[in-house]
Design an enzyme around this catalytic site. Structure first.
Site, PDB file in Angstrom:
ATOM      1  N   ASP A 272       0.850  -1.182   0.000  1.00  0.00           N
ATOM      2  CA  ASP A 272       0.000   0.000   0.000  1.00  0.00           C
ATOM      3  C   ASP A 272       0.891   1.239   0.000  1.00  0.00           C
ATOM      4  O   ASP A 272       1.813   1.346   0.815  1.00  0.00           O
ATOM      5  CB  ASP A 272      -0.885  -0.018   1.245  1.00  0.00           C
ATOM      6  CG  ASP A 272      -2.072   0.924   1.117  1.00  0.00           C
ATOM      7  OD1 ASP A 272      -2.415   1.300  -0.022  1.00  0.00           O
ATOM      8  OD2 ASP A 272      -2.666   1.277   2.149  1.00  0.00           O
TER       9      ASP A 272
ATOM     10  N   HIS B  76      -3.502  13.978   0.696  1.00  0.00           N
ATOM     11  CA  HIS B  76      -3.777  13.063   1.812  1.00  0.00           C
ATOM     12  C   HIS B  76      -2.639  13.080   2.827  1.00  0.00           C
ATOM     13  O   HIS B  76      -2.871  13.216   4.033  1.00  0.00           O
ATOM     14  CB  HIS B  76      -3.993  11.644   1.281  1.00  0.00           C
ATOM     15  CG  HIS B  76      -4.066  10.603   2.355  1.00  0.00           C
ATOM     16  ND1 HIS B  76      -5.104  10.535   3.257  1.00  0.00           N
ATOM     17  CD2 HIS B  76      -3.205   9.602   2.693  1.00  0.00           C
ATOM     18  CE1 HIS B  76      -4.894   9.525   4.100  1.00  0.00           C
ATOM     19  NE2 HIS B  76      -3.750   8.948   3.780  1.00  0.00           N
TER      20      HIS B  76
ATOM     21  N   GLU C  22     -10.589   4.187   3.464  1.00  0.00           N
ATOM     22  CA  GLU C  22      -9.602   4.849   2.619  1.00  0.00           C
ATOM     23  C   GLU C  22      -9.951   4.481   1.185  1.00  0.00           C
ATOM     24  O   GLU C  22      -9.881   3.303   0.817  1.00  0.00           O
ATOM     25  CB  GLU C  22      -8.167   4.432   2.968  1.00  0.00           C
ATOM     26  CG  GLU C  22      -7.728   4.922   4.335  1.00  0.00           C
ATOM     27  CD  GLU C  22      -6.212   4.961   4.525  1.00  0.00           C
ATOM     28  OE1 GLU C  22      -5.509   4.157   3.880  1.00  0.00           O
ATOM     29  OE2 GLU C  22      -5.743   5.802   5.320  1.00  0.00           O
TER      30      GLU C  22
ATOM     31  N   GLU D  12      -9.112   4.091  -2.462  1.00  0.00           N
ATOM     32  CA  GLU D  12      -7.850   3.957  -3.191  1.00  0.00           C
ATOM     33  C   GLU D  12      -8.104   3.295  -4.551  1.00  0.00           C
ATOM     34  O   GLU D  12      -9.168   2.736  -4.799  1.00  0.00           O
ATOM     35  CB  GLU D  12      -6.861   3.084  -2.403  1.00  0.00           C
ATOM     36  CG  GLU D  12      -6.685   3.531  -0.951  1.00  0.00           C
ATOM     37  CD  GLU D  12      -5.515   2.855  -0.247  1.00  0.00           C
ATOM     38  OE1 GLU D  12      -4.736   2.153  -0.916  1.00  0.00           O
ATOM     39  OE2 GLU D  12      -5.403   3.032   0.979  1.00  0.00           O
TER      40      GLU D  12
ATOM     41  N   ASP E 173      -9.505   0.534   1.858  1.00  0.00           N
ATOM     42  CA  ASP E 173      -8.530   0.060   2.850  1.00  0.00           C
ATOM     43  C   ASP E 173      -9.012   0.495   4.238  1.00  0.00           C
ATOM     44  O   ASP E 173      -8.554   1.484   4.796  1.00  0.00           O
ATOM     45  CB  ASP E 173      -7.165   0.678   2.515  1.00  0.00           C
ATOM     46  CG  ASP E 173      -6.076   0.167   3.440  1.00  0.00           C
ATOM     47  OD1 ASP E 173      -6.218  -0.944   3.975  1.00  0.00           O
ATOM     48  OD2 ASP E 173      -5.087   0.892   3.631  1.00  0.00           O
TER      49      ASP E 173
ATOM     50  N   ARG F 294      -8.472   4.054  13.143  1.00  0.00           N
ATOM     51  CA  ARG F 294      -7.526   5.154  13.395  1.00  0.00           C
ATOM     52  C   ARG F 294      -6.984   5.154  14.806  1.00  0.00           C
ATOM     53  O   ARG F 294      -5.846   5.592  15.037  1.00  0.00           O
ATOM     54  CB  ARG F 294      -8.206   6.495  13.124  1.00  0.00           C
ATOM     55  CG  ARG F 294      -8.677   6.679  11.704  1.00  0.00           C
ATOM     56  CD  ARG F 294      -7.527   6.626  10.721  1.00  0.00           C
ATOM     57  NE  ARG F 294      -8.015   6.780   9.348  1.00  0.00           N
ATOM     58  CZ  ARG F 294      -7.273   6.549   8.279  1.00  0.00           C
ATOM     59  NH1 ARG F 294      -6.018   6.130   8.398  1.00  0.00           N
ATOM     60  NH2 ARG F 294      -7.770   6.695   7.075  1.00  0.00           N
TER      61      ARG F 294
ATOM     62  N   GLN G 100      -4.451   2.285  15.022  1.00  0.00           N
ATOM     63  CA  GLN G 100      -3.301   2.706  14.208  1.00  0.00           C
ATOM     64  C   GLN G 100      -2.459   3.761  14.927  1.00  0.00           C
ATOM     65  O   GLN G 100      -1.225   3.681  14.951  1.00  0.00           O
ATOM     66  CB  GLN G 100      -3.827   3.251  12.876  1.00  0.00           C
ATOM     67  CG  GLN G 100      -2.749   3.721  11.908  1.00  0.00           C
ATOM     68  CD  GLN G 100      -3.343   4.380  10.646  1.00  0.00           C
ATOM     69  OE1 GLN G 100      -4.554   4.406  10.457  1.00  0.00           O
ATOM     70  NE2 GLN G 100      -2.474   4.894   9.800  1.00  0.00           N
TER      71      GLN G 100
ATOM     72  N   LYS H 249      -4.931  -1.812  10.196  1.00  0.00           N
ATOM     73  CA  LYS H 249      -5.256  -2.005   8.778  1.00  0.00           C
ATOM     74  C   LYS H 249      -5.499  -3.472   8.422  1.00  0.00           C
ATOM     75  O   LYS H 249      -6.192  -3.756   7.447  1.00  0.00           O
ATOM     76  CB  LYS H 249      -4.062  -1.552   7.918  1.00  0.00           C
ATOM     77  CG  LYS H 249      -3.647  -0.121   8.121  1.00  0.00           C
ATOM     78  CD  LYS H 249      -4.447   0.803   7.272  1.00  0.00           C
ATOM     79  CE  LYS H 249      -3.799   2.180   7.203  1.00  0.00           C
ATOM     80  NZ  LYS H 249      -4.513   3.032   6.264  1.00  0.00           N
TER      81      LYS H 249
ATOM     82  N   THR I 242      -9.338  -5.481   3.870  1.00  0.00           N
ATOM     83  CA  THR I 242      -9.199  -4.537   2.757  1.00  0.00           C
ATOM     84  C   THR I 242     -10.136  -5.042   1.660  1.00  0.00           C
ATOM     85  O   THR I 242     -10.013  -6.193   1.243  1.00  0.00           O
ATOM     86  CB  THR I 242      -7.750  -4.520   2.220  1.00  0.00           C
ATOM     87  OG1 THR I 242      -6.852  -4.236   3.299  1.00  0.00           O
ATOM     88  CG2 THR I 242      -7.577  -3.482   1.126  1.00  0.00           C
TER      89      THR I 242
ATOM     90  N   GLU J 223      -9.929  12.714   7.244  1.00  0.00           N
ATOM     91  CA  GLU J 223      -9.761  14.028   6.618  1.00  0.00           C
ATOM     92  C   GLU J 223     -11.090  14.770   6.462  1.00  0.00           C
ATOM     93  O   GLU J 223     -11.167  15.967   6.712  1.00  0.00           O
ATOM     94  CB  GLU J 223      -9.115  13.862   5.235  1.00  0.00           C
ATOM     95  CG  GLU J 223      -7.703  13.317   5.282  1.00  0.00           C
ATOM     96  CD  GLU J 223      -7.293  12.762   3.932  1.00  0.00           C
ATOM     97  OE1 GLU J 223      -6.751  13.524   3.129  1.00  0.00           O
ATOM     98  OE2 GLU J 223      -7.551  11.555   3.668  1.00  0.00           O
TER      99      GLU J 223
END
Lengths: 414, 414
Positions: A129, A136, A201, A203, A234, A238, A241, A254, A258, A361
């Site tokens: 990844d 970002h 996420e 992606e 993904d 948080r 993490q 993570k 996924t 975000e």
């Protein structure tokens, strides 16, 4: 590469003509692993709302090499990924001809998409990844490390990446169980429990074919190794993490899941989506320097919906690092490449507030909740939340190339 | 588990009796994938300097279930790893009986080790590397982040780990090509070229069998999932790593190659190596709390030789986190486990200067060169350097359990 710079004109009565649907015309032809009810999985290719059995199509043609016949016999893309670029091109040309030909229409194995199940399209070897969006990385730096410069010193010199967990990559539609782990607390020791900051996420992922046992895939050679693309969610916890990631990077925040879209859009379908990447702010090492190369960015427009509300439109066109640079980087140290290797771009975020690819975000780590369709507020994903990521890219002559959606629903922690 | 707390007494004339060799007696019986010259690879088990064909041994027995017969038919351990713990125990009991029985001796498929080639013992699914030595983590913190506390806040709350590259795990003896990458420079931009700080990491690795599709393997259940152990050399390019690793962890500094020993020592052979792990300095979450559990540390003594000089004796007994804790941690978030998953301990370093498991620590990042046998000085690995890691653990009644060595030689960058 098969360039489809003029719109294909299906013959009247052809499969493409009878099943015309924007985004899934003969210029797209994404692959999936599918099974009609009660039957074994096999490789299929999509046209409109139909899916064609690929092995049956090759058999119908009757003039193909044993290498191509073998490449499409399995349950998914694995054989084709091994077979390499010339076989990919040969198969795509054959399928394009068949779906646009009136003569072939009645002889193909055609299923309505409503009558089939879709599976993981390929077996994932290694999964990397990246972190290739400047917007970002800047946002995350501002949120997680407010006392430091948002971009680390290395960011403009190389596409930062790390290995993820291959075994927990799942197909769209798989329910996502809220992960448990150690969460930091404002005061005192961390506590163990279900994540309170479950995030997405958005992606774009790239599926590798062919082999490069010695690594060192050059920029110009990457197009012989990137077979196609999928959409990726993904999922990220948080809080887990944030507590775990120093100094060796994300792990349990993570690795629980996924999700990827079941349709693999061949790179050959994206020839009209090529664009110039952003201007480079640092002198790049030769293996990453695409200054004189043709446009290797991709103009893919993503959309993120949560509980049926569109919350963001991340533009892949704004990515700083290109897929070709990511692949050149991940092999420059001699790391071998295997068919089925997979890499994702990292969260796609554009410069606008409504172009961010994660809730971290979009809500600025929970400070600015989103308002959902039912009027409710949301900072991170609640149990029951449904996330759908979709995307399109420009096709030839005003057509569009549609990606299959990647969808997932959160279920409570066990 | 088969406990071998008393020394096995092979019958006179048995394979174990005729080929007695310290460390590879009937209490060990490590597995490998091997092939006699010109023949196909198959699963073997070592006794002394001989290797027995496992499928032939099961066939000779004649009374085994189809599940066991199928589990040993392949080229390596893959089938056995899938088969699960009861089959592992049944096979080990049968092999122990055969190699210690005079009657069976003449009927087994026995090869001299000099007459066979050894291969990767299993297909690696996902690879996780931990950071479980407090001494190593402290040393690295002091060297890389001298202005901060050497251990990060999270270190005593969870075993820090990250995913590595499965596709570049290679068997002992594979030549290691010096990797190239972006190296930080004291002043100005990074430069691209061969690593100037190529290093070793002496580790112990654990091979997973059985499946846990929902993850959450409890501490007490880990022994049903850890099949066996290998020695690991996690080659590391310290300069590439130092430039790239913030914020997402090591990537190209590690992903070019990881070597493992060809012999997988079953956990059942290590029952006499169990020891208490160090006292815990922080309150552990329940899933990691082994306070009331029986000893789950392992007393394995490693030796590192470079160019035939013994440079370090890292003690695995000094590891802070146990293999059981590592496995419980990596699945607590619901991450699924597959047969062939593999995790390594991270560098094994003891408290002594001559117990450090990397050159980074042994030479304190190049400040204190090692003196080699020929009088030359060494900070990091030169081209041509040969590294061998060996290990032993206590067996029953004063015997020892020997690990196969993991060896590798550095060849120049391409």
């Amino acid at each position: 590469m098969i360039t489809t710079d003029v719109q294909l004109r299906p013959q009247p009565g052809s499969v493409a003509d009878l099943n015309a649907q924007p985004g899934f015309g003969a210029e797209n032809l994404p692959y999936a692993s599918f099974a009609p009810y009660g039957e074994d999985p096999r490789l299929g290719v999509r046209i409109g709302n139909k899916i064609l059995g690929v092995a049956a199509a090759v058999e119908y043609d009757g003039r193909r090499s044993q290498a191509l016949v073998n490449a499409v016999l399995g349950q998914n893309l694995d054989g084709l990924l091994k077979a390499g670029r010339p076989i990919w091109d040969e198969l795509r040309a054959m399928l394009t001809q068949q779906v646009t030909s009136a003569e072939a229409a009645s002889s193909l194995e055609v299923h309505d998409l409503r009558d089939v199940s879709l599976f993981m399209p390929f077996t994932v070897a290694d999964y990397v990844d990246f972190y290739a969006s400047e917007h970002h990385a800047t946002n995350v730096g501002r949120i997680f490390r407010p006392d430091q410069r948002p971009l680390t010193t290395n960011w403009k010199y190389l596409p930062i990446g790390y290995h993820g967990r291959s075994g927990t990559i799942v197909a769209s539609g798989t329910e996502i169980v809220r992960p448990k782990g150690l969460r930091p607390e404002p005061k005192g020791s961390p506590t163990f429990g279900p994540s309170r900051k479950l995030d997405i996420e958005a992606e774009v992922g790239f599926v590798i074919g062919g082999a490069a046992p010695q690594g060192e895939v050059k920029l110009a050679d990457t197009e012989n190794h990137i077979f196609g693309t999928v959409l990726v969610n993904d999922w990220s916890a948080r809080d887990i993490q944030a507590f775990e990631y120093v100094p060796l990077g994300p792990f349990l925040g993570k690795s629980f899941a996924t999700s990827i879209s079941p349709w693999v859009v061949p790179m050959a379908a994206l020839s009209c989506a090529s664009i110039e990447p952003p201007t480079r702010d640092a002198d790049l090492a030769e293996y990453l320097d695409d200054g004189s190369a043709r446009a290797s960015g991709l103009d893919i427009s993503l959309e993120i919906s949560i509980n049926n509300k569109l919350v963001s439109r991340p533009p892949f066109a704004s990515m700083y690092w290109t897929p070709a640079q990511m692949l050149a980087h991940m092999t420059v140290n001699g790391a071998s490449l295997r068919p089925g290797d997979f890499f994702a771009s990292g969260t796609v975020s554009g410069p606008g507030r409504d172009q961010r690819g994660s809730l971290l975000e979009l809500t600025w780590n929970g400070r600015d909740p989103l308002t959902l369709t039912d009027g409710g507020k949301m900072c991170f994903l609640e149990d029951g939340a449904e996330v759908v990521i979709r995307a399109t890219a420009p096709g030839p002559s005003g057509t569009s190339i549609c990606f299959g959606e990647v969808a997932g629903r959160i279920v409570p922690a066990t």
